[in-house]
Each structure stands twice: as C-alpha cells, then as structure tokens.
Design a protein around this motif. Sequence first.
Motif, PDB file in Angstrom:
ATOM      1  N   THR A 264       0.833  -1.203   0.000  1.00  0.00           N
ATOM      2  CA  THR A 264       0.000   0.000   0.000  1.00  0.00           C
ATOM      3  C   THR A 264       0.869   1.255   0.000  1.00  0.00           C
ATOM      4  OG1 THR A 264      -1.691  -1.206   1.188  1.00  0.00           O
ATOM      5  CG2 THR A 264      -1.833   1.183   1.264  1.00  0.00           C
ATOM      6  N   GLU A 265       1.929   1.248   0.779  1.00  0.00           N
ATOM      7  CA  GLU A 265       2.784   2.424   0.931  1.00  0.00           C
ATOM      8  C   GLU A 265       3.451   2.839  -0.370  1.00  0.00           C
ATOM      9  OE1 GLU A 265       2.607  -0.226   2.827  1.00  0.00           O
ATOM     10  OE2 GLU A 265       3.288   0.129   4.884  1.00  0.00           O
ATOM     11  N   THR A 266       3.858   1.829  -1.157  1.00  0.00           N
ATOM     12  CA  THR A 266       4.678   2.089  -2.335  1.00  0.00           C
ATOM     13  C   THR A 266       3.915   1.909  -3.631  1.00  0.00           C
ATOM     14  OG1 THR A 266       5.271  -0.237  -2.370  1.00  0.00           O
ATOM     15  CG2 THR A 266       6.766   1.260  -1.212  1.00  0.00           C
ATOM     16  N   SER A 267       2.785   1.208  -3.587  1.00  0.00           N
ATOM     17  CA  SER A 267       2.104   0.695  -4.772  1.00  0.00           C
ATOM     18  C   SER A 267       2.986  -0.377  -5.404  1.00  0.00           C
ATOM     19  CB  SER A 267       1.794   1.810  -5.754  1.00  0.00           C
ATOM     20  OG  SER A 267       1.282   2.914  -5.051  1.00  0.00           O
ATOM     21  N   GLY A 268       2.907  -0.527  -6.742  1.00  0.00           N
ATOM     22  CA  GLY A 268       3.715  -1.558  -7.379  1.00  0.00           C
ATOM     23  C   GLY A 268       5.192  -1.290  -7.117  1.00  0.00           C
ATOM     24  N   LEU A 269       5.921  -2.330  -6.755  1.00  0.00           N
ATOM     25  CA  LEU A 269       7.318  -2.150  -6.352  1.00  0.00           C
ATOM     26  C   LEU A 269       8.251  -2.965  -7.239  1.00  0.00           C
ATOM     27  CD1 LEU A 269       8.738  -0.633  -4.118  1.00  0.00           C
ATOM     28  CD2 LEU A 269       8.367  -2.556  -2.595  1.00  0.00           C
ATOM     29  N   ALA A 270       7.760  -4.068  -7.766  1.00  0.00           N
ATOM     30  CA  ALA A 270       8.555  -4.918  -8.647  1.00  0.00           C
ATOM     31  C   ALA A 270       7.623  -5.890  -9.348  1.00  0.00           C
ATOM     32  CB  ALA A 270       9.611  -5.692  -7.855  1.00  0.00           C
ATOM     33  N   ALA A 271       8.064  -6.392 -10.500  1.00  0.00           N
ATOM     34  CA  ALA A 271       7.239  -7.362 -11.220  1.00  0.00           C
ATOM     35  C   ALA A 271       8.103  -8.168 -12.167  1.00  0.00           C
ATOM     36  CB  ALA A 271       6.133  -6.648 -12.009  1.00  0.00           C
ATOM     37  N   ASP A 272       7.601  -9.347 -12.483  1.00  0.00           N
ATOM     38  CA  ASP A 272       8.222 -10.170 -13.529  1.00  0.00           C
ATOM     39  C   ASP A 272       8.108  -9.455 -14.872  1.00  0.00           C
ATOM     40  OD1 ASP A 272       8.530 -12.231 -11.726  1.00  0.00           O
ATOM     41  OD2 ASP A 272       7.200 -13.653 -12.746  1.00  0.00           O
ATOM     42  N   CYS A 273       9.143  -9.577 -15.705  1.00  0.00           N
ATOM     43  CA  CYS A 273       8.960  -9.230 -17.114  1.00  0.00           C
ATOM     44  C   CYS A 273       8.645 -10.534 -17.853  1.00  0.00           C
ATOM     45  CB  CYS A 273      10.195  -8.544 -17.688  1.00  0.00           C
ATOM     46  SG  CYS A 273      11.602  -9.658 -17.862  1.00  0.00           S
ATOM     47  N   ASP A 274       8.538 -10.494 -19.171  1.00  0.00           N
ATOM     48  CA  ASP A 274       8.118 -11.716 -19.877  1.00  0.00           C
ATOM     49  C   ASP A 274       9.188 -12.810 -19.873  1.00  0.00           C
ATOM     50  OD1 ASP A 274       9.831 -10.369 -21.499  1.00  0.00           O
ATOM     51  OD2 ASP A 274       8.603 -10.526 -23.316  1.00  0.00           O
ATOM     52  N   ARG A 275      10.407 -12.486 -19.384  1.00  0.00           N
ATOM     53  CA  ARG A 275      11.444 -13.533 -19.310  1.00  0.00           C
ATOM     54  C   ARG A 275      11.379 -14.324 -18.004  1.00  0.00           C
ATOM     55  NH1 ARG A 275      15.059 -11.805 -23.611  1.00  0.00           N
ATOM     56  NH2 ARG A 275      13.708 -10.335 -24.707  1.00  0.00           N
ATOM     57  N   HIS A 276      10.653 -13.814 -17.012  1.00  0.00           N
ATOM     58  CA  HIS A 276      10.532 -14.485 -15.704  1.00  0.00           C
ATOM     59  C   HIS A 276      11.890 -14.770 -15.058  1.00  0.00           C
ATOM     60  CE1 HIS A 276       6.174 -15.198 -16.092  1.00  0.00           C
ATOM     61  NE2 HIS A 276       6.402 -15.543 -17.343  1.00  0.00           N
ATOM     62  N   ALA A 277      12.847 -13.850 -15.211  1.00  0.00           N
ATOM     63  CA  ALA A 277      14.174 -14.074 -14.625  1.00  0.00           C
ATOM     64  C   ALA A 277      14.247 -13.549 -13.192  1.00  0.00           C
ATOM     65  CB  ALA A 277      15.239 -13.396 -15.497  1.00  0.00           C
ATOM     66  N   GLY A 278      13.128 -13.135 -12.664  1.00  0.00           N
ATOM     67  CA  GLY A 278      13.078 -12.476 -11.365  1.00  0.00           C
ATOM     68  C   GLY A 278      12.181 -11.264 -11.519  1.00  0.00           C
ATOM     69  N   MET A 279      11.976 -10.546 -10.430  1.00  0.00           N
ATOM     70  CA  MET A 279      11.138  -9.345 -10.519  1.00  0.00           C
ATOM     71  C   MET A 279      12.030  -8.118 -10.620  1.00  0.00           C
ATOM     72  SD  MET A 279       7.974  -9.918  -7.887  1.00  0.00           S
ATOM     73  CE  MET A 279       8.942 -10.472  -6.505  1.00  0.00           C
ATOM     74  N   HIS A 280      11.795  -7.314 -11.664  1.00  0.00           N
ATOM     75  CA  HIS A 280      12.533  -6.049 -11.789  1.00  0.00           C
ATOM     76  C   HIS A 280      11.944  -5.020 -10.819  1.00  0.00           C
ATOM     77  CE1 HIS A 280      14.850  -6.884 -15.457  1.00  0.00           C
ATOM     78  NE2 HIS A 280      13.771  -7.452 -15.970  1.00  0.00           N
ATOM     79  N   LEU A 281      12.798  -4.402 -10.019  1.00  0.00           N
ATOM     80  CA  LEU A 281      12.333  -3.320  -9.142  1.00  0.00           C
ATOM     81  C   LEU A 281      11.926  -2.120  -9.983  1.00  0.00           C
ATOM     82  CD1 LEU A 281      15.095  -3.537  -6.401  1.00  0.00           C
ATOM     83  CD2 LEU A 281      12.626  -3.678  -5.961  1.00  0.00           C
TER      84      LEU A 281
END
Length: 457
Positions: A264-281
């Motif tokens: 809630t404090e930050t909203s979206g903070l990181a997510a997978d890209c289409d390569r699924h190599a981890g979540m990009h901050l």
Amino acid sequence: MAVRSSALVLAVLARRRVLRRHDRWTPERLAAYQDRAAAELRRWAVRRSAFYRRFHAGLLDRPLVELPVLTKAVLMEHFDEISTRPDVRLADLERHLAGPGAAELFGGRWFVCATAGTTGRRGVFVWDRREWVEVLASYNRAFDWAGVAAGPTRRVPMAVVSSTNPSHQSARVGASVHSRWLPTLRIDAGDDIADIVARLNAAQPQVLVGYASMLRLLAEEQLTERLRIAPRFVFSASEVLTDATRALAAQAWTARPFNVYGATETSGLAADCDRHAGMHLFEDLVITEIVDEHHRPVPPGTFGAKVLVTVLFSRTLPLIRYEMSDSVRRATDQRCGCGKPYRLLDAVQGREQDALRFPGLDGAAAPVVQPIVFHHVMDDIAAAGWQIAQRDDGHLDVLLAHPREVDTEALTTRLRSALTARGAVAPAVRIQTVNAIPRTPLGKAPLIVGPTTSIPP
Ligand SMILES: [Zn+2]
C-alpha cells in the motif's frame, strides 16, 4: 463517477507511455534520474513538512542513505506534521474510513487507504489525483510487461479475486481502472470457493489476478475441472508465490503466472517481465534499499530483514527511507535478456498469511477459510495491532494490542458467525489484550497464524 474513471484511465495510459521510455534507459541514466527525483522530493518534504524539517535538519547535503529511517510507528504518530497539506489530518481520514462514505474520495479529492500491514500496526495512506495516477501506472506496468495490451482499441476482461473492502488499496485500484477497455470483475476472496468458481466460469476472464494462496485453490479447482477458464495472463499479487503454486498454476492454465510485488505504501514495487528471470524493481518510481536489522545494506543473494523505500512521487505524505518489514533478496545474476535497467529480486519471503481449516458443519468437508474473512471482521477494530492464531486444540486466540473500546463479546460473536457463514463449526474464541503482537524471528507479526506455524504466545 464513470466519467472520472475514464479520465483517470486516460491519464494512466499516458503515464504508461512515459514509463515505457524509462524501460529503455541505461543504468547510468536511471541512477541520474533517481538522484534528481530524490533531491526534489527531499526539498519538497523539508519545505512543506514541519516534521521533515526537524528530522532532516543539517542533513540536506548528505546522501539519501545517511538520512534517518522513518518507521510506521513514527509516521502514524507524527502524521499531521508529515502531511504537507493542511486539510489532510489523520483523525479526519480515520473518521472518513470508518464512515459510510469510505469508498468515496476524502474531501472530494483525496484517495485514502488503510493497511494492517505485516507489523501489526494499522497505517493510513493518502494520495492526490496526480499521485494516484502514479499508483495506478505502477500496477499497470506489471500488466504492460506481461504483454496485456488493454487500451482504447482492445477490450480485455479481467477478474480480480482479492479484497473488496473499499479501504484496501487493491479494491480502490480495481475501482479506478474498471472501464470499458478493462472490464473488471471483482470477487471477494472470502467468498465461498464454489461461488467464486461459478462466477469465474460465467465471466471467462482473459486476465486473472489473485493472492498466491487463492491462485493455488483456483488452480486445484481447474485441475478437477470444476473451474473451466482459460486466462491468457495470470498474476499473483500481495503474497509470496511459491514454486509449488507457480507450477500448479502453469499446469492448470498453461500460462506461467506473473509475480507482482507491491505494498500500500509504495504501490507496485517490482514485477516479472516476460522472461521471468526475477522481478525487476520499479526503480524509477521507488528507491528500494534492502537492509539487515541494523539498516545496513545486504549483498545480492542474501535476504534482508527489511526494506527502506523512498517513494519518488510521494508529495502529500512524503515517504523517505520508510521502513517496511518485508524480507526480499536481490538476484546474484542480474542479467535479464529484456534489457531493462532495473535490478532483479529473486525472492520475497515471510508475507504469507495462513488460510485456516475448521471442522465442517454437519460433518461436511473441512472448509478452508481465507485470511480476508478475518480481515473483514478485524479491519474496523480500534487497536494498534491484531493477530488471530489457531491453536492445536482448534480454538482461536485473538490478540489485540492496545485496544480502544473494543466490545469483546460482540467481536467474538462476529468472528464466530463469519466462520459459521463459511460452513465451519465455530471454534472457541479467546480475546486477549497484549502490549505487542508477538514476532517471528524475522520480526514479522503475521495477522493470521495457523497451528503448525504458530509462534509462541
Ligand atoms: Zn527482464
């Protein structure tokens, strides 16, 4: 309301185009942008907030990492002095959230959300319209990276199974993005699973968003063929997405789930890209420091005890080195073929909340009760924190930290009838007042604790 919602969606789409350009920056360009944006935020905070003027006194020329850490306790205690708007006062926001118009904007212009958080203390957060566009754009970025191409020429039906409590950010975000391009079916995760399945079957969403624990249940429903949907995109939000759930979801829908990390404090903070190599901050929106208990940075490959976030677009309630108790890990291999300049997280831990099992009424199968059922009852409790723990003998311990005027008899009745309504035999409930919600070794104070993972009272 519909007009306002469409205008918001247009603003978010415009912002999406800007954020896409950031995705092509070099790491150097990103770092320079972060420096500039952080300096601007700090100047604003010191100029407009009496609290920050004291808190950062004599430190204006020092690097960000030398500034003091802002905890949620301090934020809530000094809320009115941290707020940069004279018409944004905590007591008024609390009254607004507790009142019948909680789903409306506060004062006709402020978006307000509350969170129980994982530290057991309720937080209240507030955004003006410009900030809210950033909030929506940050979540939209996760969809964008996954390849969901909703827009004026493309209608993409979406189903979100999460909280429908208007004080929760996920509910508010859902209400904001609902439009004719992104028609959103919102289902309360606390509803009966058979009912959730029936509504999803009728809606046939192309995009499915849910808590990890809910996706696991739905994947199981799909594999038994009670649930028959074919979403092209599946997103897991708010909770830790385990490898087991990831695999189950991939098996159920042949769509590999995309992980989204937000607060809630930050909203979206990181997510997978289409390569699924981890979540990009999302480093152009929030500066995230991964630190140990003493606020010292930890290297990639090691879990931190906390994260410190500087929300670069925060102005109403500036958040600078704000402490969250999430434990995350940076990937040791920072390469991702997509070319985005943002660093990769490979794990988030300790955000789980247990779904609890109870004996079924009339000898029926044991119903699984989702955390949100308890949230519905506990969200309105006036206490500094709470925790519900299911003990081995089946009874529920309800811990309340510094409750104010809580009617324990009424609370017991509400909890028991919420469980009966889910088909469970209502257990004995014991309400206790405590000075602090017990913590795990990692410093978490989970809201809902099952018998096997119970922390000693
Ligand atoms: Zn990538």
